[in-house]
Each structure stands twice: as structure tokens, then as C-alpha cells.
Design a protein around this motif. Sequence first.
Motif, short mmCIF file in Angstrom:
data_model
loop_
_atom_site.label_atom_id
_atom_site.label_comp_id
_atom_site.label_asym_id
_atom_site.label_seq_id
_atom_site.Cartn_x
_atom_site.Cartn_y
_atom_site.Cartn_z
N LEU A 1 0.85 -1.19 0.00
CA LEU A 1 0.00 0.00 0.00
C LEU A 1 0.89 1.24 0.00
N ILE A 2 0.66 2.10 -0.98
CA ILE A 2 1.46 3.32 -1.16
C ILE A 2 0.59 4.53 -0.83
N ASP A 3 1.14 5.43 -0.03
CA ASP A 3 0.38 6.61 0.37
C ASP A 3 1.35 7.79 0.54
N GLY A 4 1.11 8.87 -0.16
CA GLY A 4 1.93 10.07 -0.02
C GLY A 4 3.38 9.89 -0.43
N GLY A 5 3.60 9.06 -1.43
CA GLY A 5 4.96 8.86 -1.93
C GLY A 5 5.77 7.86 -1.15
N LYS A 6 5.18 7.28 -0.10
CA LYS A 6 5.90 6.32 0.75
C LYS A 6 5.15 4.98 0.77
N ILE A 7 5.86 3.94 1.15
CA ILE A 7 5.22 2.66 1.39
C ILE A 7 4.59 2.73 2.78
N SER A 8 3.27 2.67 2.81
CA SER A 8 2.53 2.81 4.06
C SER A 8 2.46 1.48 4.82
N ARG A 9 2.12 0.44 4.09
CA ARG A 9 2.03 -0.90 4.68
C ARG A 9 2.34 -1.93 3.61
N MET A 10 2.71 -3.12 4.02
CA MET A 10 2.88 -4.23 3.10
C MET A 10 2.76 -5.53 3.86
N GLY A 11 2.45 -6.60 3.13
CA GLY A 11 2.30 -7.87 3.80
C GLY A 11 2.02 -8.98 2.81
N SER A 12 1.51 -10.09 3.31
CA SER A 12 1.25 -11.25 2.47
C SER A 12 -0.21 -11.64 2.55
#
Length: 446
Positions: A27-38
Amino acid sequence: MNEKKILISNGSVICGNGKVFPKGWILIDGGKISRMGSSKPPSCGENTIVLDAQGHYVMPGFINAHTHLYSQLARGIPAGRMKSFGQVLKGLWWKLDRALTLEDVYVSATLGAVEAIKSGVTTVVDHHASYGAITGSLGAVSEAVSNLGVRASICFEISDRCGKGARDEAVAETGLYLESLKNHQASDPRFLLRGMVGLHASMTLSDETLEQALELMEIFGVGAHVHVAEGIEDVNATRKICGLSPAARLVRKGILNPNSLAIHCVHVDEEDIKLIKKAGCYAVHNPSSNLNNAVGVAPFLALCRGGVPVAIGTDGMSSGVACDIKLASVLHKPGALDAQAAWNEVEGAVRFVAPHMVSGMFGCSVGVLEKGAAADVIIVDDAPPTLLDGKNSWGHTIFGVLNARVRTTIIDGKIRMHDFQMADIDEISLSNAARKLSKRLWKRII
């Protein structure tokens, strides 16, 4: 209007830090990686763009640690027979950069930026030269890459080869550009451009010029981007100037420091490697260019063993860095008589050295997929046909990713290419303009 979030789902995610999500999401938000997972991705609102990776590789964008965007209009030029590196410089590249106009510079940089995006390169470290159009040239390069949203470090190749007047203009252009960047960075934390003090090579640099370069480095707190012992010509000329090797001279003059890039390092010896290590700078290996110019093979493994952090670039052979990564991964095996030589070192160059180098420039994590890192992400048009885990992801990269086309490129959380379609540019019109300009340019050279 608020910037939309981006959710990449159903990806074979290679994070670049040893972690892998075989069925992952980002999940990308505001130019940054906000969250990630499997497994199952989070539910998102209407203000989210959802990209289904369809099981394909999802990775950090590549970093081209040294290139020359101004070289794009030289493709196919009938330059004549050139045997030595000196002949290549004088017969092609120095003629080219003296003939470039600001329009040429802009279009060439645009071509290079397009090629970068289509190759999955999200950061370029550019070393520009246009002695036919010095003033305003860094602005032209910056405008070109900014229009396409490419992350970049840019500099002008200061040299004495065109005389004192041109040298002074190049120094002034560098200072004005670095001052403008300082103002932009202060007002925009997501500003995608950085600068360095560019220098050609020891053989075309007087002590006075090196002193001026060092002054700029100290004023703006940046490093030098300089060719070091690319050809034996640089070594021989520098020894005649001061009795030192190029590396030793540049270290003694303070040019090589922890923020600096020592490009090529083909003709460095053990003492040079110790000096480069002590200076704390980065080296950049450009294997395709070195072979193309017949200057030799850089002692990549010796540099790595000596503790020098080495990244990989292209030296303008291409904006895409995949071919040089693959070449570096096999080039040093015969000399070492070891079928696995350079495996770990090339992985380190791509996954750790280049990201560390660029992260230092931009003040944020770049070149890795993790929470809070810059959202520079690519989706590759290939899916793993075998088990993918943290132990074998580099093998998937070398033998899979680097052979495939890039489908989608995201830089700073913005989609710059999706399903092979570029955003924000008419490629046909660009190619037509480039052909017209190159025809006139070649007439001025040949």
C-alpha cells in the motif's frame, strides 16, 4: 486534490532487504510505502488505485549509479574508426558535447528518462557535459527528468579541456544549480532532484580547478562525481602532472570523500584501493562501457575485498542497468577461476550499496521495499516458475527479472508507466523531434 493511494496486490514481492512475500501486497500513500504484507490485502476506499500484479515480480526500482543522459542523440552516429580510448574521447564524445544545444540537451535527457522508466530504473545519477551550451544546461536536464518524474542526481562535468573560460562557466553553472536545488529542497520535502560537483578526470583537471571544485563541495555539502583511472591515459597523464595516480591525487586534494563517487576505477592498484577505502567514497563499476571502450576490466572483486562500496552504472551505454548487472555477475568469474565469484558482491552492489548511496542523497530510504521507504516500485512482466523465498530471490533476479520487460514503474508513489504505457509523454512526437535534432547535430560533428 488529495493524491490517490496505490494498492499493489497479488505480487511476488522481492523487498531487496532479504525479505520476500510470495503472495504479497503493498500500500502506497503520499509517496511512501505505508504498509505491506502477504496473503489478503487490506480493504481500501474509493480514493485508491488497485493494481493487480497477477503473480508477477514486484521489486524496488533499479538505480543507475552513473550515466550520461546527453549521449542519447549519438545512437548510430558514423563516428569513424577509433581504436584507443583517447581517440574515442576526442573523436566522438568531446566533439559531441561541444556541438550540443540546449534543445539537444533537453530532448536527449527526455529520451534517457523515458528509457529509464521503461527499463525499471527509478533513480539515475547523471554526469552531464555540453561545452557547446553550458549555461542553463543543468536546468534543461532537470526539466526533462522532472517532467517524467524520475528521481535523479545531476552534475556538470567540469574540465579544463576547453580552456579557462569554459571551465569558469562550468563552475558557475554548477554553483547556480546547487543553489537552486537548496531552495527547492527547503520548500518541497518530496523534491526528486539532487546535485553533485561533476568533474571529468584527473588528466583534464588543473590544481586550480580542483581547488574550485572543492570549494563548491564545501559550500553546498555535496560530494564529487568524477571519473577515476578509466583509461591508462588518465594514469599516465596524472603521473606526468604530479607523480601520483589519479586516485592518490584526488584523495590528496580532498575531492574523494564519503559523499563522492569514484567512477570506473579500472586502472587502480592495491595502494589506490586502500586510499579510496580510507577516503570513504563509493566506486561505480561500468562493465559494458569499459569493454566497449577497450579500457580493461575494473578490479571489482579487489575493490569489494578492500572494503570499498561499489555500485553499478552504465556510463551512458543505456539508462537501463540490467545488462550491466548481468555482465558484472559473470565477467569476473574467469579471472577468479571460480564459477560463483562476484555472486554476493554484485547482489551487494545492487541491493545494498546503490540504495545506501542514494538514500544518503535524498535523506530517506530508497531502493528497498519496507514501511516508510520511498515508493519507487516496479512490476516485472514475469512470474516465478519455481519456489521464491528469501534465500533464492537474487537467483530469481539474475535469471528471471533481468531477462524480462518491466510492465509498471512507480516513482515517488506516482505511476509513470503502467502495462507498458508511458504516462505524461507522446513517445512518437519525442522520437520525431529527436531524429530532426540528431540530423542537424551530426552535421555539426562529422
